[in-house]
Motif scaffolding. Structure first.
Motif, PDB file in Angstrom:
ATOM      1  N   MET A 152      53.511  -0.533  35.842  1.00  6.95           N
ATOM      2  CA  MET A 152      53.696  -0.464  37.257  1.00  6.95           C
ATOM      3  C   MET A 152      55.253   0.047  37.176  1.00  6.95           C
ATOM      4  O   MET A 152      56.364  -0.106  36.523  1.00  6.95           O
ATOM      5  CB  MET A 152      53.851  -2.036  37.597  1.00  6.95           C
ATOM      6  CG  MET A 152      54.088  -2.074  39.193  1.00  6.95           C
ATOM      7  SD  MET A 152      53.956  -3.728  39.452  1.00  6.95           S
ATOM      8  CE  MET A 152      55.413  -4.382  39.144  1.00  6.95           C
ATOM      9  N   TYR A 153      55.462   0.857  38.424  1.00 10.20           N
ATOM     10  CA  TYR A 153      56.741   1.429  38.845  1.00 10.20           C
ATOM     11  C   TYR A 153      57.743   0.172  39.246  1.00 10.20           C
ATOM     12  O   TYR A 153      57.153  -0.632  40.059  1.00 10.20           O
ATOM     13  CB  TYR A 153      56.770   2.337  40.138  1.00 10.20           C
ATOM     14  CG  TYR A 153      55.923   3.746  39.528  1.00 10.20           C
ATOM     15  CD1 TYR A 153      56.748   4.768  38.816  1.00 10.20           C
ATOM     16  CD2 TYR A 153      54.445   4.046  39.812  1.00 10.20           C
ATOM     17  CE1 TYR A 153      56.048   5.983  38.339  1.00 10.20           C
ATOM     18  CE2 TYR A 153      53.925   5.320  39.437  1.00 10.20           C
ATOM     19  CZ  TYR A 153      54.834   6.217  38.627  1.00 10.20           C
ATOM     20  OH  TYR A 153      53.917   7.284  38.310  1.00 10.20           O
ATOM     21  N   VAL A 154      58.787   0.344  38.802  1.00  9.84           N
ATOM     22  CA  VAL A 154      60.157  -0.471  39.268  1.00  9.84           C
ATOM     23  C   VAL A 154      61.166   0.413  39.752  1.00  9.84           C
ATOM     24  O   VAL A 154      61.539   1.033  38.991  1.00  9.84           O
ATOM     25  CB  VAL A 154      60.361  -1.380  37.761  1.00  9.84           C
ATOM     26  CG1 VAL A 154      61.450  -2.255  38.066  1.00  9.84           C
ATOM     27  CG2 VAL A 154      59.189  -2.053  37.170  1.00  9.84           C
ATOM     28  N   SER A 155      61.818  -0.238  40.629  1.00 11.05           N
ATOM     29  CA  SER A 155      62.883   0.594  41.092  1.00 11.05           C
ATOM     30  C   SER A 155      64.006  -0.009  40.294  1.00 11.05           C
ATOM     31  O   SER A 155      64.251  -0.991  39.363  1.00 11.05           O
ATOM     32  CB  SER A 155      63.367  -0.103  42.554  1.00 11.05           C
ATOM     33  OG  SER A 155      63.749  -1.478  42.550  1.00 11.05           O
ATOM     34  N   ARG A 156      65.162   0.834  40.213  1.00 12.84           N
ATOM     35  CA  ARG A 156      66.452   0.568  39.343  1.00 12.84           C
ATOM     36  C   ARG A 156      66.959  -0.779  39.831  1.00 12.84           C
ATOM     37  O   ARG A 156      67.363  -1.460  38.955  1.00 12.84           O
ATOM     38  CB  ARG A 156      67.573   1.794  39.468  1.00 12.84           C
ATOM     39  CG  ARG A 156      67.096   3.068  38.783  1.00 12.84           C
ATOM     40  CD  ARG A 156      68.025   4.087  39.022  1.00 12.84           C
ATOM     41  NE  ARG A 156      69.476   3.559  38.706  1.00 12.84           N
ATOM     42  CZ  ARG A 156      70.045   3.763  37.645  1.00 12.84           C
ATOM     43  NH1 ARG A 156      69.434   4.660  36.689  1.00 12.84           N
ATOM     44  NH2 ARG A 156      71.513   3.595  37.393  1.00 12.84           N
ATOM     45  N   GLU A 157      66.881  -0.992  41.038  1.00  7.79           N
ATOM     46  CA  GLU A 157      67.297  -2.359  41.429  1.00  7.79           C
ATOM     47  C   GLU A 157      66.863  -3.687  40.682  1.00  7.79           C
ATOM     48  O   GLU A 157      67.198  -4.733  40.598  1.00  7.79           O
ATOM     49  CB  GLU A 157      67.514  -2.584  42.991  1.00  7.79           C
ATOM     50  CG  GLU A 157      68.452  -1.752  43.498  1.00  7.79           C
ATOM     51  CD  GLU A 157      67.869  -0.065  43.674  1.00  7.79           C
ATOM     52  OE1 GLU A 157      66.437  -0.169  43.623  1.00  7.79           O
ATOM     53  OE2 GLU A 157      68.471   0.992  43.476  1.00  7.79           O
ATOM     54  N   ASP A 158      65.539  -3.402  40.319  1.00  2.00           N
ATOM     55  CA  ASP A 158      64.634  -4.587  40.113  1.00  2.00           C
ATOM     56  C   ASP A 158      64.328  -4.667  38.317  1.00  2.00           C
ATOM     57  O   ASP A 158      63.488  -5.186  37.852  1.00  2.00           O
ATOM     58  CB  ASP A 158      63.442  -4.471  40.743  1.00  2.00           C
ATOM     59  CG  ASP A 158      63.653  -4.900  42.183  1.00  2.00           C
ATOM     60  OD1 ASP A 158      64.431  -5.549  42.509  1.00  2.00           O
ATOM     61  OD2 ASP A 158      62.758  -4.376  42.922  1.00  2.00           O
ATOM     62  N   LEU A 159      65.263  -3.596  37.731  1.00  2.00           N
ATOM     63  CA  LEU A 159      64.871  -3.620  36.234  1.00  2.00           C
ATOM     64  C   LEU A 159      65.003  -4.923  35.650  1.00  2.00           C
ATOM     65  O   LEU A 159      65.877  -5.638  36.005  1.00  2.00           O
ATOM     66  CB  LEU A 159      66.028  -2.387  35.665  1.00  2.00           C
ATOM     67  CG  LEU A 159      65.737  -1.246  35.838  1.00  2.00           C
ATOM     68  CD1 LEU A 159      66.732  -0.274  35.435  1.00  2.00           C
ATOM     69  CD2 LEU A 159      64.250  -0.808  35.395  1.00  2.00           C
ATOM     70  N   GLN A 160      64.308  -5.222  34.560  1.00  2.00           N
ATOM     71  CA  GLN A 160      64.280  -6.410  33.668  1.00  2.00           C
ATOM     72  C   GLN A 160      64.237  -6.001  32.191  1.00  2.00           C
ATOM     73  O   GLN A 160      63.677  -4.831  32.029  1.00  2.00           O
ATOM     74  CB  GLN A 160      63.149  -7.343  33.993  1.00  2.00           C
ATOM     75  CG  GLN A 160      63.066  -7.753  35.289  1.00  2.00           C
ATOM     76  CD  GLN A 160      61.940  -8.905  35.454  1.00  2.00           C
ATOM     77  OE1 GLN A 160      61.073  -9.076  34.511  1.00  2.00           O
ATOM     78  NE2 GLN A 160      61.658  -9.292  36.685  1.00  2.00           N
ATOM     79  N   PRO A 161      64.832  -6.819  31.285  1.00  2.00           N
ATOM     80  CA  PRO A 161      64.813  -6.244  29.851  1.00  2.00           C
ATOM     81  C   PRO A 161      63.532  -5.905  29.409  1.00  2.00           C
ATOM     82  O   PRO A 161      62.507  -6.742  29.764  1.00  2.00           O
ATOM     83  CB  PRO A 161      65.481  -7.578  29.271  1.00  2.00           C
ATOM     84  CG  PRO A 161      66.370  -8.169  30.223  1.00  2.00           C
ATOM     85  CD  PRO A 161      65.740  -7.782  31.445  1.00  2.00           C
TER      86      PRO A 161
END
Length: 187
Positions: free
Chosen positions: A111-120
């Protein structure tokens, strides 16, 4: 050097054997599906229940860090040298998640994730020598990724806010585990 290689091989065997075997892309269920739509849906639909669990994400990051320092080798897939997509494929397989071999095909999952919502554990895709995703790294938190770098000539940790990575960033993806019973009606 031989002692290091022996230790490394034992660590990989132990972690691979102890990881849960979660085949999300090449499962028997997937292979039994006859309709292309059902296969595409199986690969594309995510279950919104918090997966990947923190334990999977932590495992991915821990396995990735365990491979730090291995030489970069374009097309390489072994501890003697590997490229970015082989590195990602190896790390995720150690966690029990099987991905395709190239960055271009790895980019089709999740699923696409924004740079602000990145998780390890999230995958970061970049364009380098082509317009399509040609480089991939694993986000490890605090604005850093671990990847097999051709410029650094090894698996290393880099800051994703460096100019090169900002200019060439395409998108980030988060892999989820799939429950085939909930995402397709085909029996």
């Amino acid at each position: 050097m031989r002692l290091f290689v022996l230790f490394f091989a034992v660590v990989i065997l132990y972690t691979t054997a102890s990881a849960k075997d979660i085949k999300i892309f090449e499962s028997d269920y997937y292979n039994r599906l006859k309709v292309k739509y059902a296969k595409d849906r199986y690969m594309a639909v995510m279950i919104d229940d918090g997966i990947p669990a923190v334990s999977i994400q932590k495992s991915v990051v821990d396995f990735a860090i365990g491979l730090l320092g291995i030489r970069y080798r374009f097309g390489g897939e072994t501890i003697w040298g590997m490229d970015c997509s082989a590195f990602v494929q190896k790390v995720y397989s150690m966690a029990g998640i099987y991905l395709p071999r190239t960055a271009r095909y790895q980019a089709k999952y999740g699923m696409y994730v924004s740079r602000e919502d990145l998780q390890p554990g999230d995958l970061l895709f970049f364009r380098t020598y082509a317009r399509f995703p040609s480089h991939v790294g694993i986000y490890i938190g605090e604005g850093k990724m671990i990847h097999a770098s051709s410029a650094g000539k090894r698996i290393m940790i880099s800051n994703i806010d460096k100019d090169f990575y900002l200019r060439n960033f395409l998108f980030a993806k988060r892999l989820f585990l799939y429950d085939p019973e909930e995402i397709t009606d085909e029996k």
